[in-house]
Design a protein around this motif. Structure first.
Motif, mmCIF file in Angstrom:
data_model
loop_
_atom_site.group_PDB
_atom_site.id
_atom_site.type_symbol
_atom_site.label_atom_id
_atom_site.label_comp_id
_atom_site.label_asym_id
_atom_site.label_seq_id
_atom_site.Cartn_x
_atom_site.Cartn_y
_atom_site.Cartn_z
ATOM 1 N N ARG A 175 0.549 -1.151 -0.033
ATOM 2 C CA ARG A 175 -0.471 0.291 -0.035
ATOM 3 C C ARG A 175 0.231 1.269 0.175
ATOM 4 N N VAL A 176 0.355 2.300 -0.615
ATOM 5 C CA VAL A 176 1.185 3.520 -1.347
ATOM 6 C C VAL A 176 0.182 4.399 -0.680
ATOM 7 N N ASN A 177 0.397 5.545 0.741
ATOM 8 C CA ASN A 177 -0.871 6.466 1.268
ATOM 9 C C ASN A 177 -0.199 8.090 0.469
ATOM 10 N N HIS A 178 -0.496 8.969 0.138
ATOM 11 C CA HIS A 178 0.022 9.889 0.131
ATOM 12 C C HIS A 178 -1.390 10.876 0.509
ATOM 13 N N TYR A 179 -0.377 12.270 0.859
ATOM 14 C CA TYR A 179 -1.030 12.805 1.926
ATOM 15 C C TYR A 179 -0.670 14.986 2.212
ATOM 16 N N PRO A 180 -1.840 14.873 0.406
ATOM 17 C CA PRO A 180 -0.815 16.551 -0.499
ATOM 18 C C PRO A 180 -1.593 17.279 1.237
ATOM 19 N N PRO A 181 -0.608 17.963 1.313
ATOM 20 C CA PRO A 181 -0.662 19.293 2.188
ATOM 21 C C PRO A 181 -2.165 19.885 2.705
ATOM 22 N N PHE A 182 -2.481 20.905 2.875
ATOM 23 C CA PHE A 182 -3.274 21.635 2.635
ATOM 24 C C PHE A 182 -3.161 22.827 4.019
ATOM 25 N N ASP A 183 -3.671 23.796 4.213
ATOM 26 C CA ASP A 183 -3.578 25.099 4.639
ATOM 27 C C ASP A 183 -4.601 24.992 5.937
ATOM 28 N N GLN A 184 -4.354 24.704 7.128
ATOM 29 C CA GLN A 184 -5.050 25.327 8.344
ATOM 30 C C GLN A 184 -5.723 26.460 8.937
ATOM 31 N N SER A 185 -5.317 27.201 8.393
ATOM 32 C CA SER A 185 -6.133 28.593 8.087
ATOM 33 C C SER A 185 -7.905 28.644 8.271
ATOM 34 N N PRO A 186 -8.099 29.265 9.593
ATOM 35 C CA PRO A 186 -9.300 28.871 9.910
ATOM 36 C C PRO A 186 -9.868 29.503 9.145
ATOM 37 N N LYS A 187 -11.142 27.972 8.635
ATOM 38 C CA LYS A 187 -12.042 28.205 7.363
ATOM 39 C C LYS A 187 -11.551 28.234 6.500
ATOM 40 N N VAL A 188 -10.546 28.400 6.450
ATOM 41 C CA VAL A 188 -9.683 27.904 4.894
ATOM 42 C C VAL A 188 -9.447 27.131 4.374
ATOM 43 N N LEU A 189 -9.926 26.708 4.216
ATOM 44 C CA LEU A 189 -9.154 25.172 2.757
ATOM 45 C C LEU A 189 -8.238 25.496 1.658
ATOM 46 N N ASN A 190 -7.340 25.210 1.556
ATOM 47 C CA ASN A 190 -6.721 25.518 0.634
ATOM 48 C C ASN A 190 -5.716 23.773 0.137
ATOM 49 N N PRO A 191 -6.314 23.304 -0.451
ATOM 50 C CA PRO A 191 -5.404 21.708 -1.144
ATOM 51 C C PRO A 191 -5.372 21.523 -1.925
ATOM 52 N N THR A 192 -3.933 20.881 -2.414
ATOM 53 C CA THR A 192 -3.337 21.057 -3.907
ATOM 54 C C THR A 192 -4.419 20.076 -4.951
ATOM 55 N N ALA A 193 -4.222 20.756 -6.173
ATOM 56 C CA ALA A 193 -4.818 20.816 -6.988
ATOM 57 C C ALA A 193 -5.256 19.460 -6.874
ATOM 58 N N ASP A 194 -7.204 19.100 -7.439
ATOM 59 C CA ASP A 194 -7.530 17.995 -7.565
ATOM 60 C C ASP A 194 -8.066 17.211 -6.487
ATOM 61 N N PHE A 195 -7.627 17.595 -5.282
ATOM 62 C CA PHE A 195 -8.007 17.009 -4.046
ATOM 63 C C PHE A 195 -8.978 17.912 -3.155
ATOM 64 N N GLN A 196 -9.696 17.676 -2.871
ATOM 65 C CA GLN A 196 -10.881 18.512 -2.382
ATOM 66 C C GLN A 196 -11.647 18.426 -0.366
ATOM 67 N N MET A 197 -10.939 19.008 0.297
ATOM 68 C CA MET A 197 -11.295 18.458 1.829
ATOM 69 C C MET A 197 -12.386 18.127 2.079
ATOM 70 N N ARG A 198 -12.432 17.403 3.597
ATOM 71 C CA ARG A 198 -14.072 17.707 3.924
ATOM 72 C C ARG A 198 -14.612 18.177 4.323
ATOM 73 N N ASP A 199 -15.581 18.358 5.123
ATOM 74 C CA ASP A 199 -15.559 19.291 6.285
ATOM 75 C C ASP A 199 -15.455 19.211 7.080
ATOM 76 N N ASP A 200 -15.648 19.830 8.309
ATOM 77 C CA ASP A 200 -15.065 19.496 9.556
ATOM 78 C C ASP A 200 -15.383 18.398 10.280
ATOM 79 N N LYS A 201 -16.882 18.147 9.888
ATOM 80 C CA LYS A 201 -17.296 17.156 10.507
ATOM 81 C C LYS A 201 -16.473 15.375 11.047
#
Length: 353
Positions: A175-201
């Motif tokens: 298995r190979v897992n790939h974890y793209p970076p994201f912006d942890q600023s409050p209410k701001v999600l900035n994933p890498t291209a083609d990778f949409q983050m889930r909501d806060d739940k």
């Protein structure tokens, strides 16, 4: 520093838990064997140096897998969804578990890798050769570790454990897992291209830390994990603390799985672990070889682990039965409990493969 679980008071044993032992495989064999046994008993996880897997093999597999994950999302999805093998994104398993990652899941045998490579790479021959070279190297490492364990436990047959992995019908997985970076600023999600983050739940216990891959133990015998220089892996100590494992690309992390716990009649405990979502400025890449017996291999406590004062804790089961149980439950469930002698017989029955 460990992160304390709710309602858990610190105690003297906690100090021992704040860290994962590192074992140098180039040391005297008897010393290495003793250290591995102690690490499996006290932590369920350890790091290894001087492991013998060449830098060339490691760099080639890292390059090939990074190339795959750099493809546009539409191309990657041609290789999925995983059922159970292939490309997956966010969905983990079949029962609603989610994570902040994408991954490849492959059967760890040459013919299957060769077939899958047709959909994974523009140069499938090169891709399959690279993957198979890596799998062969870490399989050998897994068997060496199991032989050292057999010696340390004074088992009469020194290859009784490694033979389960060396079986030509081994059900091993890569298995190979790939974890793209994201912006942890409050209410701001900035994933890498083609990778949409889930909501806060999907946040971890309601705080600002997101879980990339949720808490679980591995069902197999041993896991050999290698990551790049981006952190995120945490193990749960026997004291209930989440302990970060600092990334070191020159080392491998070895994790005790549920099947090893059953084989040693709870002398070794499978380690529960998770990966936090990646807040670094570069992707995290981790590769896991899951050392696994054949589907019809019978699993029960080794005779050396049983005595008149230490009765067998588990009913005999095949790897096929245990694998079925693993796929039938949520990620965090303790699947090994289904096979304990004192488990409620009226609970859900595991169907046959």
């Amino acid at each position: 520093m460990g992160v304390q679980s709710p309602n858990l008071a610190r105690n003297k044993k906690t100090c021992r838990a704040l860290g994962v032992p590192t074992i140098d495989l180039s040391m005297d064999r008897s010393v290495v064997s003793e250290q591995i046994i102690r690490a499996c008993e006290e932590y369920g996880v350890f790091m290894i140096t001087n492991h013998g897997v060449s830098n060339e093999i490691i760099s080639r597999i890292e390059e090939e897998t990074f190339d795959f994950f750099a493809k546009p999302a539409v191309e990657k999805h041609y290789s999925g969804p995983p059922n159970p093998f292939g490309y997956g994104c966010k969905t983990i398993g079949f029962h609603g578990d989610m994570g902040e990652l994408e991954y490849l899941l492959l059967e760890a045998n040459p013919s299957s890798v060769s077939q899958r490579s047709m959909a994974l790479s523009n140069n499938p021959t090169r891709f399959s050769c690279v993957v198979n070279d890596y799998v062969q190297a870490v399989r050998g490492l897994t068997c060496d570790i199991l032989d050292l364990v057999a010696e340390g436990l004074c088992l009469g047959d020194k290859s009784v454990l490694s033979r389960l992995i060396n079986d030509v019908e081994s059900d091993a997985v890569f298995r190979v897992n790939h974890y793209p970076p994201f912006d942890q600023s409050p209410k701001v999600l900035n994933p890498t291209a083609d990778f949409q983050m889930r909501d806060d739940k999907f946040a971890n216990n309601g705080d600002s830390s997101r879980v990339g891959f949720g808490e679980h133990s591995d069902p197999q015998i041993l896991t050999i994990l290698r990551s790049n220089d981006v952190g995120g892996l945490q193990i749960c100590s026997h004291d209930g603390l989440w302990v970060p494992v600092p990334p070191n690309p020159t080392e491998f992390c070895v994790l005790v799985g549920d099947t090893f716990q059953a084989l040693t009649n709870d002398r070794f405990k499978s380690v529960r672990h998770r990966v936090m979502a990646n807040s670094n400025n570069k992707p995290r890449l981790s590769m896991m070889y899951f050392g696994t017996p054949s589907l019809d291999a019978m699993i029960s406590p080794l005779p050396r682990m049983v005595s008149s004062h230490n009765a067998p804790l588990y009913k005999p089961f095949t790897w096929c039965e245990f694998k079925k149980a693993a796929y039938s439950l949520r990620l965090a469930n303790r699947r090994l409990d289904l096979f304990r002698h004192n488990y409620n017989e009226n609970s859900e029955k595991i169907t046959q493969c």
